[in-house]
Design a protein around this motif. Sequence first.
Motif, short mmCIF file in Angstrom:
data_model
loop_
_atom_site.label_atom_id
_atom_site.label_comp_id
_atom_site.label_asym_id
_atom_site.label_seq_id
_atom_site.Cartn_x
_atom_site.Cartn_y
_atom_site.Cartn_z
N SER A 84 61.84 5.63 36.84
CA SER A 84 62.29 4.24 36.90
C SER A 84 61.83 3.46 35.68
O SER A 84 62.58 2.65 35.12
CB SER A 84 61.77 3.58 38.17
OG SER A 84 62.10 2.20 38.20
N THR A 85 60.59 3.72 35.22
CA THR A 85 60.12 3.03 34.01
C THR A 85 60.92 3.49 32.79
O THR A 85 61.19 2.69 31.90
CB THR A 85 58.62 3.28 33.77
OG1 THR A 85 58.36 4.65 33.48
CG2 THR A 85 57.79 2.85 34.97
N GLU A 86 61.30 4.76 32.77
CA GLU A 86 62.11 5.27 31.65
C GLU A 86 63.47 4.57 31.61
O GLU A 86 63.92 4.15 30.53
CB GLU A 86 62.30 6.78 31.81
CG GLU A 86 61.02 7.59 31.64
CD GLU A 86 61.15 9.02 32.11
OE1 GLU A 86 60.20 9.80 31.93
OE2 GLU A 86 62.22 9.38 32.67
N ASP A 87 64.10 4.46 32.78
CA ASP A 87 65.41 3.81 32.83
C ASP A 87 65.30 2.33 32.46
O ASP A 87 66.16 1.80 31.74
CB ASP A 87 66.00 3.95 34.23
CG ASP A 87 66.30 5.40 34.61
OD1 ASP A 87 66.41 6.23 33.69
OD2 ASP A 87 66.40 5.69 35.82
N THR A 88 64.25 1.68 32.95
CA THR A 88 64.07 0.25 32.68
C THR A 88 63.84 -0.02 31.20
O THR A 88 64.54 -0.82 30.58
CB THR A 88 62.90 -0.31 33.50
OG1 THR A 88 63.23 -0.25 34.90
CG2 THR A 88 62.60 -1.75 33.12
N TRP A 89 62.84 0.65 30.63
CA TRP A 89 62.49 0.35 29.24
C TRP A 89 63.53 0.87 28.25
O TRP A 89 63.67 0.32 27.16
CB TRP A 89 61.10 0.90 28.92
CG TRP A 89 60.02 0.14 29.63
CD1 TRP A 89 59.19 0.58 30.62
CD2 TRP A 89 59.65 -1.23 29.39
NE1 TRP A 89 58.35 -0.42 31.03
CE2 TRP A 89 58.60 -1.54 30.29
CE3 TRP A 89 60.11 -2.22 28.52
CZ2 TRP A 89 58.00 -2.80 30.33
CZ3 TRP A 89 59.52 -3.47 28.55
CH2 TRP A 89 58.48 -3.75 29.44
N SER A 90 64.29 1.89 28.64
CA SER A 90 65.37 2.36 27.77
C SER A 90 66.46 1.31 27.64
O SER A 90 67.20 1.28 26.65
CB SER A 90 65.98 3.66 28.32
OG SER A 90 65.06 4.72 28.21
N ALA A 91 66.56 0.43 28.64
CA ALA A 91 67.53 -0.66 28.58
C ALA A 91 66.93 -1.93 27.99
O ALA A 91 67.57 -2.64 27.21
CB ALA A 91 68.07 -0.96 29.99
N VAL A 92 65.67 -2.21 28.33
CA VAL A 92 65.05 -3.48 27.94
C VAL A 92 64.66 -3.50 26.46
O VAL A 92 64.92 -4.49 25.76
CB VAL A 92 63.82 -3.77 28.81
CG1 VAL A 92 63.01 -4.95 28.27
CG2 VAL A 92 64.25 -4.05 30.25
N LEU A 93 64.03 -2.44 25.97
CA LEU A 93 63.53 -2.48 24.58
C LEU A 93 64.64 -2.62 23.54
O LEU A 93 64.50 -3.42 22.61
CB LEU A 93 62.68 -1.24 24.29
CG LEU A 93 61.23 -1.29 24.79
CD1 LEU A 93 60.45 -0.09 24.25
CD2 LEU A 93 60.54 -2.57 24.37
N PRO A 94 65.74 -1.88 23.63
CA PRO A 94 66.81 -2.10 22.63
C PRO A 94 67.37 -3.51 22.69
O PRO A 94 67.72 -4.09 21.65
CB PRO A 94 67.86 -1.06 23.02
CG PRO A 94 67.11 -0.01 23.76
CD PRO A 94 66.05 -0.75 24.52
#
Length: 290
Positions: A84-94
Motif C-alpha cells: 500500500s505504501t508503494e502504491d501510494t508513494w508511487s502516485a504521490v511523489l511524481p
Amino acid sequence: MEWQGGRRSDNVDDVGRGGGIGRPLAFGGGAVGIIGAILFYLLTGQVPDIQQAPSQVSPQSQAQQPRSAAEQQQKEFVSVVLASTEDTWSAVLPQQARIQYQPPRLTLFEDAVQSACGFAQAAMGPFYCPADQRLYLDLGFFNQLSRMGAPGDFARAYVIAHEVGHHVQNLLGIERRVTQLRRSVGSRDALSVLTELQADCFAGVWAHHANANFKSNGKAQLIQPDDIESGLAAAASVGDDRLQRQARGYVTPESFTHGSSAQRVSWFKTGMQTGELRACDTFGKAGVRL
C-alpha cells in the motif's frame, strides 16, 4: 483494517528465526525509526548511544526455523501494508515532488540483524537504514506495541508507514541535508525530533491516500473509521514524554529525540488530513533551513 485480499509486496525478505545473524556486541549506526529505543527507554530511562559494531564480531550461521501460523499472518499483513505504501508513494511523489518513487526493501528478523548501518538488536525497535535503503522489523515488536497501549492493525501499519516515511525523506534528499546540518550545529536531538515528526506526518500522508488506492482496485476501504483512533494511540504511546515518564517518573524535554506525544499525534493528523508533502515541513515551521 480491511487488509485481507490486498496486493502483497515483492520487497519483503524474511530471515526468520536464526537467520544467520550472530549476537552483536554493539548496536549499529544509522537511523533509528519510529519506536527505536522503546525497550531501552523502559529498562534504563536512557537514550541508547548508537555505536559502530566492533570489527571482530562475526555472524554465526544457524538453521532458519519456520514461522508460526500467527507470525505468517503478521508477515502477510506487513507485506500488504508495504504494498500500500508503494502504491501510494508511487502516485504521490511524481505528482507532488516530481521524482519517481523507488520502493525500499523490508527485512523481517528476530533477535538481531546486520544492516549496512551496522548491527542492531530487536530491542532497538524497527528502523530504517539509508545506506541500504531497507526497513528492518522484528515481528515480536508488535506484541510490545500492544502492551504499550497501541493494539490493532492500524497501529502496526503506522509503524511501517513511519519507517517508509524515513525512506521518502532519503529520496527527497532531506536525510542527507539533515546529516550535513548535524555536523555544523550542536543540537543533534532537536534535528532528530524534527526528522521523526516529519516521518510521522509522511505516515499520515500515506493514510490519507491509502483508502483511495484500495478502492480504485475494487476493494473495500483499507482504513476503517475506528482504525484512526488506533493510529493516534500508537503515535501518543511513543512520545518521548510518555516513555520518559514511564521509565524515570519525570520528563526532560531537552533530551527528546522523537517528540512529545502531542507533537507526534499533531503531525500525524496534519499529514492524514491534508495528504500533502508540503504540509509536513517540520523544519521550516521550527525555523530550520535545510
